[in-house]
Motif scaffolding. Structure first.
Motif, PDB file in Angstrom:
ATOM      1  N   UNK A 124     -66.322 -44.923  60.367  1.00  0.00           N
ATOM      2  CA  UNK A 124     -66.608 -43.486  60.370  1.00  0.00           C
ATOM      3  C   UNK A 124     -67.432 -43.069  59.157  1.00  0.00           C
ATOM      4  N   UNK A 125     -67.745 -44.015  58.310  1.00  0.00           N
ATOM      5  CA  UNK A 125     -68.497 -43.763  57.061  1.00  0.00           C
ATOM      6  C   UNK A 125     -67.810 -42.701  56.210  1.00  0.00           C
ATOM      7  N   UNK A 126     -66.491 -42.831  56.100  1.00  0.00           N
ATOM      8  CA  UNK A 126     -65.704 -41.897  55.275  1.00  0.00           C
ATOM      9  C   UNK A 126     -65.131 -42.667  54.090  1.00  0.00           C
ATOM     10  N   UNK A 127     -65.869 -42.725  53.012  1.00  0.00           N
ATOM     11  CA  UNK A 127     -65.377 -43.395  51.827  1.00  0.00           C
ATOM     12  C   UNK A 127     -65.130 -42.373  50.743  1.00  0.00           C
ATOM     13  N   UNK A 128     -64.427 -42.786  49.683  1.00  0.00           N
ATOM     14  CA  UNK A 128     -64.110 -41.826  48.610  1.00  0.00           C
ATOM     15  C   UNK A 128     -65.374 -41.195  48.020  1.00  0.00           C
ATOM     16  N   UNK A 129     -65.267 -39.940  47.683  1.00  0.00           N
ATOM     17  CA  UNK A 129     -66.320 -39.163  47.022  1.00  0.00           C
ATOM     18  C   UNK A 129     -67.529 -38.909  47.917  1.00  0.00           C
ATOM     19  N   UNK A 130     -67.384 -39.113  49.232  1.00  0.00           N
ATOM     20  CA  UNK A 130     -68.474 -38.835  50.147  1.00  0.00           C
ATOM     21  C   UNK A 130     -68.566 -37.333  50.370  1.00  0.00           C
ATOM     22  N   UNK A 131     -69.780 -36.839  50.350  1.00  0.00           N
ATOM     23  CA  UNK A 131     -69.999 -35.412  50.582  1.00  0.00           C
ATOM     24  C   UNK A 131     -69.802 -35.103  52.072  1.00  0.00           C
ATOM     25  N   UNK A 132     -69.167 -33.992  52.371  1.00  0.00           N
ATOM     26  CA  UNK A 132     -68.904 -33.599  53.755  1.00  0.00           C
ATOM     27  C   UNK A 132     -70.222 -33.352  54.495  1.00  0.00           C
ATOM     28  N   UNK A 136     -71.643 -26.361  59.480  1.00  0.00           N
ATOM     29  CA  UNK A 136     -71.231 -24.962  59.498  1.00  0.00           C
ATOM     30  C   UNK A 136     -69.733 -24.882  59.216  1.00  0.00           C
ATOM     31  N   UNK A 137     -69.354 -24.209  58.131  1.00  0.00           N
ATOM     32  CA  UNK A 137     -67.926 -24.166  57.772  1.00  0.00           C
ATOM     33  C   UNK A 137     -67.038 -23.479  58.806  1.00  0.00           C
ATOM     34  N   UNK A 138     -67.617 -22.705  59.699  1.00  0.00           N
ATOM     35  CA  UNK A 138     -66.805 -22.047  60.731  1.00  0.00           C
ATOM     36  C   UNK A 138     -66.178 -23.046  61.702  1.00  0.00           C
ATOM     37  N   UNK A 139     -66.744 -24.253  61.762  1.00  0.00           N
ATOM     38  CA  UNK A 139     -66.197 -25.259  62.680  1.00  0.00           C
ATOM     39  C   UNK A 139     -64.876 -25.830  62.176  1.00  0.00           C
ATOM     40  N   UNK A 140     -64.472 -25.488  60.987  1.00  0.00           N
ATOM     41  CA  UNK A 140     -63.154 -25.913  60.502  1.00  0.00           C
ATOM     42  C   UNK A 140     -62.106 -24.841  60.792  1.00  0.00           C
ATOM     43  N   UNK A 141     -62.535 -23.711  61.336  1.00  0.00           N
ATOM     44  CA  UNK A 141     -61.618 -22.606  61.589  1.00  0.00           C
ATOM     45  C   UNK A 141     -61.480 -22.313  63.086  1.00  0.00           C
ATOM     46  N   UNK A 142     -62.523 -21.724  63.688  1.00  0.00           N
ATOM     47  CA  UNK A 142     -62.372 -21.284  65.069  1.00  0.00           C
ATOM     48  C   UNK A 142     -63.644 -21.373  65.911  1.00  0.00           C
ATOM     49  N   UNK A 143     -64.677 -22.068  65.435  1.00  0.00           N
ATOM     50  CA  UNK A 143     -65.916 -22.189  66.198  1.00  0.00           C
ATOM     51  C   UNK A 143     -66.206 -23.660  66.506  1.00  0.00           C
ATOM     52  N   UNK A 144     -67.046 -23.867  67.504  1.00  0.00           N
ATOM     53  CA  UNK A 144     -67.429 -25.201  67.938  1.00  0.00           C
ATOM     54  C   UNK A 144     -68.945 -25.298  67.851  1.00  0.00           C
ATOM     55  N   UNK A 145     -69.462 -26.405  67.310  1.00  0.00           N
ATOM     56  CA  UNK A 145     -70.900 -26.552  67.142  1.00  0.00           C
ATOM     57  C   UNK A 145     -71.391 -27.776  67.887  1.00  0.00           C
ATOM     58  N   UNK A 146     -72.400 -27.575  68.715  1.00  0.00           N
ATOM     59  CA  UNK A 146     -73.039 -28.680  69.433  1.00  0.00           C
ATOM     60  C   UNK A 146     -74.414 -28.895  68.804  1.00  0.00           C
ATOM     61  N   UNK A 147     -74.680 -30.127  68.389  1.00  0.00           N
ATOM     62  CA  UNK A 147     -75.954 -30.474  67.761  1.00  0.00           C
ATOM     63  C   UNK A 147     -76.765 -31.299  68.754  1.00  0.00           C
ATOM     64  N   UNK A 148     -77.938 -30.784  69.110  1.00  0.00           N
ATOM     65  CA  UNK A 148     -78.779 -31.426  70.123  1.00  0.00           C
ATOM     66  C   UNK A 148     -80.156 -31.709  69.528  1.00  0.00           C
ATOM     67  N   UNK A 149     -80.622 -32.925  69.711  1.00  0.00           N
ATOM     68  CA  UNK A 149     -81.950 -33.298  69.228  1.00  0.00           C
ATOM     69  C   UNK A 149     -83.042 -32.591  70.015  1.00  0.00           C
TER      70      UNK A 149
END
Length: 176
Positions: A124-132, A136-149
């Motif tokens: 998952x490429x989640x190592x210590x000190x990795x930047x998030x 969009x910070x709203x996706x951690x609360x109540x929104x859903x984001x779809x990223x399309x090329x």
């Protein structure tokens, strides 16, 4: 460093998102990523993602743990420092194996669990000190984001996304 364009479509309901994913995939657009505040059941299937192979890794890691346990116990209890504990002979590993079963089980589980966690973090490429990487910070609360090329089809894609119920659509330059 090459930059490419993506569209961020924001939804405020998981059922609307699921419907939108199906429509976007039916229109043959490639969904890069979806960010959600909680796991959405069936989203991976709707996106067409492949199944995970972590179970195969778990089995192999368990075999490594079992091998380590057998090798360790044979060396420690039979070859290096044989002891007569409770009248049990220490001439061979096979004679003592029933007493070693709990250790074999525990090390099998220990290796499988710990190596699966390490594999998950690396994959998952989640190592210590990795930047998030959350766009969009709203996706951690109540929104859903779809990223399309986007490949020169922004207008048609924006129209499609509005039809699917997106509450906000943004064209973003994404650096790779």
């Amino acid at each position: 460093m090459e930059a490419s364009k993506v569209i961020h479509a924001i939804y405020n309901d998981d059922d609307v998102l699921m419907s939108a994913v199906k429509k976007v995939r039916a229109a043959k657009h490639h969904i890069e990523e979806i960010y959600t505040p909680f796991p959405v059941h069936g989203l991976d299937k709707a996106m067409g993602l492949e199944g995970t192979r972590i179970a195969i890794c778990a089995f192999l890691y368990g075999l490594v743990g079992l091998t380590v346990a057998i090798t360790m116990m044979n060396f420690i209890m039979i070859e290096d420092w044989p002891q007569n504990i409770g009248g049990k002979p220490s001439f061979s590993y096979i004679e003592n194996m029933p007493a070693f079963v709990p250790i074999m089980f525990e090390l099998t589980v220990f290796f499988a669990a710990h190596l699966m966690v390490i594999t998950f973090y690396l994959r998952s490429r989640m190592w210590p000190f990795k930047k998030a990487e959350n766009p969009d910070p709203r996706t951690t609360d109540d929104h859903f984001l779809m990223e399309i090329g986007v490949h020169g089809n922004e207008d048609a894609l924006e129209t499609l996304l509005k039809e699917t119920g997106a509450v906000e659509i943004k064209l973003v330059d994404k650096a790779h």
